[in-house]
Design a protein around this motif. Structure first.
Motif, PDB file in Angstrom:
ATOM      1  N   CYS A 124      -8.515 -17.854  81.542  1.00 17.26           N
ATOM      2  CA  CYS A 124      -8.934 -18.558  80.475  1.00 17.26           C
ATOM      3  C   CYS A 124     -10.391 -18.239  79.942  1.00 17.26           C
ATOM      4  CB  CYS A 124      -8.780 -19.990  80.822  1.00 17.26           C
ATOM      5  SG  CYS A 124      -7.222 -20.374  80.850  1.00 17.26           S
ATOM      6  N   CYS A 151      -3.413 -24.019  78.434  1.00 14.06           N
ATOM      7  CA  CYS A 151      -3.728 -24.078  79.828  1.00 14.06           C
ATOM      8  C   CYS A 151      -3.699 -25.522  80.356  1.00 14.06           C
ATOM      9  CB  CYS A 151      -4.945 -23.310  80.249  1.00 14.06           C
ATOM     10  SG  CYS A 151      -5.131 -23.411  82.118  1.00 14.06           S
ATOM     11  N   CYS A 205      -9.072 -27.662  81.650  1.00  9.57           N
ATOM     12  CA  CYS A 205      -9.480 -26.380  80.879  1.00  9.57           C
ATOM     13  C   CYS A 205      -9.586 -26.514  79.704  1.00  9.57           C
ATOM     14  CB  CYS A 205      -8.373 -25.082  81.555  1.00  9.57           C
ATOM     15  SG  CYS A 205      -8.653 -23.685  81.064  1.00  9.57           S
ATOM     16  N   ASP A 257      -9.078 -24.341  77.416  1.00  8.08           N
ATOM     17  CA  ASP A 257      -7.942 -23.573  76.720  1.00  8.08           C
ATOM     18  C   ASP A 257      -6.820 -24.324  76.384  1.00  8.08           C
ATOM     19  OD1 ASP A 257      -7.069 -20.123  76.756  1.00  8.08           O
ATOM     20  OD2 ASP A 257      -5.438 -21.869  76.646  1.00  8.08           O
ATOM     21  N   CYS A 315     -10.578 -23.304  83.678  1.00  7.06           N
ATOM     22  CA  CYS A 315      -9.957 -23.187  85.378  1.00  7.06           C
ATOM     23  C   CYS A 315     -10.478 -22.075  85.997  1.00  7.06           C
ATOM     24  CB  CYS A 315      -8.560 -23.350  84.946  1.00  7.06           C
ATOM     25  SG  CYS A 315      -7.528 -21.923  84.366  1.00  7.06           S
TER      26      CYS A 315
HETATM   27 ZN   LIG Z   1      -7.328 -22.665  82.193  1.00  8.43          ZN
END
Ligand SMILES: [Zn+2]
Length: 201
Positions: A185, A164, A159, A161, A180
């Motif tokens: 996110c 994350c 991901c 982010d 994800c």
């Molecule tokens: Zn994520």
């Protein structure tokens, strides 16, 4: 008490498209450990369909009867997860020790696979005296080995982010999946971009 967070009450989100990647996502926000007890791994394994309801009951009973064995099994589970994550996201220098760690686990005695048939179809079965607590992990490691050595390997991403880092298999046609999950996110990123557009300059 961590009951609120338990996978028994709040089943895990299986969003990766491959359960060996979902297994890596049992750490949340890059720091919150969800597998704090063997039973959490057992409940996760049931949600990921690595064991059925009867299998889950057996794992929980075994773990309750032999807490020390269960604690050791959990340590192996966490070691395997760390090694897998290092294979996928670590530096090339981490690759060799990570592969060795996984192969050590795969090579443990007693993991004899059988094919069985009954009820609703074929299933995999291990020798009755094998370390049953680790059976779900072995299925995961075999699937990971198959995925890593398959043409789908380059589709493994994590991901975008920063908080994350969950893993997923990007099966979108032009390899454009960044998050994800869009509803977590993805939306967070959208909200940030929106904020920047309206609060800068
Ligand atoms: Zn994520």
């Amino acid at each position: 008490m961590q009951e609120y967070d338990s996978y028994a009450r709040h089943p895990p989100k299986l969003i990766a498209g491959a359960r060996c990647l979902d297994f890596l996502n049992t750490i949340e926000d890059a720091r919150t450990e969800r597998l704090t007890r063997y039973s959490e791994f057992a409940f996760w394994s049931k949600a990921a369909e690595l064991v059925d309801a009867g299998g889950l009951r057996r794992l929980l009973a075994l773990a309750a009867k032999q807490p020390e064995v269960a604690a050791k099994a959990l340590a192996v589970v966490l070691e395997a997860r760390k090694a897998l994550a290092q294979l996928l996201a670590g530096s090339p220098a981490r690759r060799k020790p990570a592969i060795s760690a996984i192969n050590r686990i795969l090579a443990q005695d007693g993991f004899t696979l059988r094919l069985a048939f009954g009820g609703d179809g074929f299933r995999e079965l291990w020798e009755p005296d094998s370390p049953e607590l680790l059976q779900p992990l072995l299925i995961l490691l075999r699937e990971a080995a198959a995925l890593l050595s398959s043409p789908a390997q380059p589709q493994i991403h994590h991901c975008a982010d920063d908080d994350c880092h969950w893993f997923f298999l990007d099966t979108s046609r032009n390899q454009s999946r960044r998050w994800c999950q869009m509803e977590t996110c993805g939306n967070k990123a959208k909200a940030r971009a929106h904020y920047r557009r309206h609060h800068t300059g």
